[in-house]
Design a protein around this motif. Structure first.
Motif, PDB file in Angstrom:
ATOM      1  N   THR A 103      41.652  41.872  29.507  1.00 44.76           N
ATOM      2  CA  THR A 103      41.201  42.092  30.885  1.00 44.76           C
ATOM      3  C   THR A 103      42.335  42.417  31.849  1.00 44.76           C
ATOM      4  OG1 THR A 103      41.127  39.671  30.953  1.00 44.76           O
ATOM      5  CG2 THR A 103      39.035  40.811  30.815  1.00 44.76           C
ATOM      6  N   GLY A 104      43.597  42.258  31.397  1.00 47.36           N
ATOM      7  CA  GLY A 104      44.736  42.713  32.181  1.00 47.36           C
ATOM      8  C   GLY A 104      44.964  41.935  33.475  1.00 47.36           C
ATOM      9  N   SER A 105      45.622  42.600  34.411  1.00 44.85           N
ATOM     10  CA  SER A 105      45.941  41.995  35.709  1.00 44.85           C
ATOM     11  C   SER A 105      45.192  42.717  36.809  1.00 44.85           C
ATOM     12  CB  SER A 105      47.437  42.130  36.005  1.00 44.85           C
ATOM     13  OG  SER A 105      48.188  41.399  35.079  1.00 44.85           O
ATOM     14  N   THR A 106      45.110  42.060  37.936  1.00 50.99           N
ATOM     15  CA  THR A 106      44.625  42.719  39.141  1.00 50.99           C
ATOM     16  C   THR A 106      45.648  42.470  40.246  1.00 50.99           C
ATOM     17  OG1 THR A 106      42.726  43.030  40.597  1.00 50.99           O
ATOM     18  CG2 THR A 106      43.272  40.760  40.017  1.00 50.99           C
ATOM     19  N   TYR A 107      45.461  43.131  41.378  1.00 53.52           N
ATOM     20  CA  TYR A 107      46.436  43.002  42.463  1.00 53.52           C
ATOM     21  C   TYR A 107      46.150  41.782  43.330  1.00 53.52           C
ATOM     22  CZ  TYR A 107      42.601  45.767  44.461  1.00 53.52           C
ATOM     23  OH  TYR A 107      41.364  46.232  44.824  1.00 53.52           O
TER      24      TYR A 107
END
Length: 436
Positions: free
Chosen positions: A123-127
């Motif tokens: 799902t990775g990263s978000t800001y």
């Protein structure tokens, strides 16, 4: 009644890790219909770092096709039809809103139920939003965060709209802030960088390294305001940003604002179901989590950094690619009653903007020594930095190197050779690395 689908393998997320995991599955052997990738983004997995490099450069008229995985490693690009041909269900514009890991069940925003045997969390990263830092931004138009294709497309439209009088303020002095400032300037916008830290890329660069890049950017016409926080915005009657307000009350004219104030892993779906550590999902050297048949890849995984004997989480495409490959190899090996070696990652970061390009390997801890030509007015500057801890070289940075030289510094960072003194490194410079 809700539709139900079953797969042997499900990947949640559609970024770099998902694309490279799909590639590894096809290499290891995959039957049609065994693998699904479920992504809330509307496009096939792509090389996210290129959003601030190739994809935002209006002068080259970039297309999404130019940044599909696995362009980042020079392998075949995985167009949407590639997944179809390989028998992989690529389910886009679909968000998983519930994950019950005990029953191996996922539920999407349209109510579809997905059952799996093995789950790969990518799902990775978000800001981090400005509002999370106490900076009011609600209802202010033309503030951009760059994480997805849509973000870039909206920014590109604004850049075209203000091509005659573009005044951009970039909030943040990290990798993305640096690259976006360069891209905006290359596209003929007036650019001001603002960040609260004492120098650019301060978590990574030494003050001497930063001094070079700050002078280089200043020579390109980019204004830099350091050690200063943004406190708010002024807008026109349409709600479009007109000014950025700095602490102390000073204002900067702006019709485009790019915010790059940090990232955070996307793990909320799995809270309370998996062990966590250092802000990410805790894994072993095969990216297996605390639950059997659940793996975590890329930005969300906190894994054993074998070289340094500690758990770390790494937000970088290089680790996303390599962790994906490691996890899939481990999954397939386990099915055959075999094992693969533990993940042994060498940290790697890189950037390129204007005519500059650098690579870094290893760890930026201990004492540092700079070598080479650090004059920002040099047509093709070439310099580097070594980091030394306990008498060993643990990290190496090089600006303006060749492929062979970058391979050499990677080898040194991996080998961690002993060194007599910093003076030796200062005198020998790059030759210390290339002699190995």
């Amino acid at each position: 009644m809700a539709e139900e689908k079953s797969y042997k393998y499900v990947i949640i997320g559609g970024g770099v890790a998902a694309g490279y995991a799909a590639r590894e599955f096809t290499k290891q052997g995959l039957n049609p219909g065994e693998l699904a990738i479920i992504s809330r983004e509307a496009v096939s997995p792509f090389e996210r770092p290129e959003l601030t490099k190739v994809y935002i450069d209006l002068s080259v008229n970039p297309t999404l096709a130019s940044v599909y995985c696995c362009a980042g490693t020079g392998e075949e690009k995985q167009y949407p039809h590639w997944y179809k041909k390989k028998g992989i269900d690529l389910i886009v514009s679909t968000e998983i809103v519930k994950a019950d890991l005990a029953s191996k069940t996922l539920v999407s925003d349209d109510g579809t139920i997905y059952k799996y045997q093995t789950l790969l969390i990518a799902t990775g990263s978000t800001y981090v939003k400005l509002s999370e830092l106490g900076i009011p931004e609600a209802d202010v138009k033309n503030i951009f965060y760059l994480r997805e294709i849509d973000d870039n497309d909206e920014l590109s439209l604004a850049m075209e709209l203000y091509v005659q009088n573009g005044q951009a303020v970039v909030i943040g002095g990290g990798f993305l802030g640096l690259e976006m400032s360069s891209s905006l300037k290359a596209n003929n916008h007036e650019v001001t960088m603002v960040f609260p830290e004492p120098w650019i890329l301060n978590r990574f660069f030494t003050p001497e390294m930063s001094a070079f890049y700050e002078a280089y950017l200043t020579n390109k016409g980019i204004k830099i305001i350091k050690g200063t926080a943004v406190t708010g915005f002024n807008t026109n009657s349409d709600g479009v940003v007109t000014e950025v307000i700095l602490e102390g009350g000073r204002t900067l004219e702006a019709n485009i604002v790019v915010a790059s104030v940090g990232g955070k892993p996307v793990t909320s779906l799995f809270k309370g179901q998996l062990e966590e550590e250092k802000g990410g999902i805790k894994t072993d050297g095969f990216f297996k989590t605390s639950l059997p048949d659940v793996y975590a890849l890329g930005d969300v995984a906190t894994f054993p950094m074998k070289m340094y004997g500690e758990m770390r989480r790494v937000e970088h495409a290089d680790n996303a690619r390599k962790s994906a490959g490691q996890a899939v190899k481990a999954i397939k090996a386990a099915e055959e009653g075999k094992t693969v070696p533990d993940y042994d990652y060498l940290p790697f970061f890189y950037s390129r903007f204007f005519d500059l390009s650098w690579e870094f390997y290893g760890d930026n801890v201990g004492e540092s020594v700079i070598f080479g030509d650090t004059d920002p007015k040099t047509p093709k500057p070439k310099f580097g930095t070594y980091w030394v801890k306990d008498g060993k070289v643990v990290g190496v940075f090089l600006e303006g190197g060749t492929k062979e030289e970058y391979k050499a510094i990677a080898k040194v960072a991996r080998a961690q050779p002993s060194v007599e003194s910093l003076d030796v490194l200062s005198k020998e410079g790059l030759s210390f690395a290339t002699k190995f």
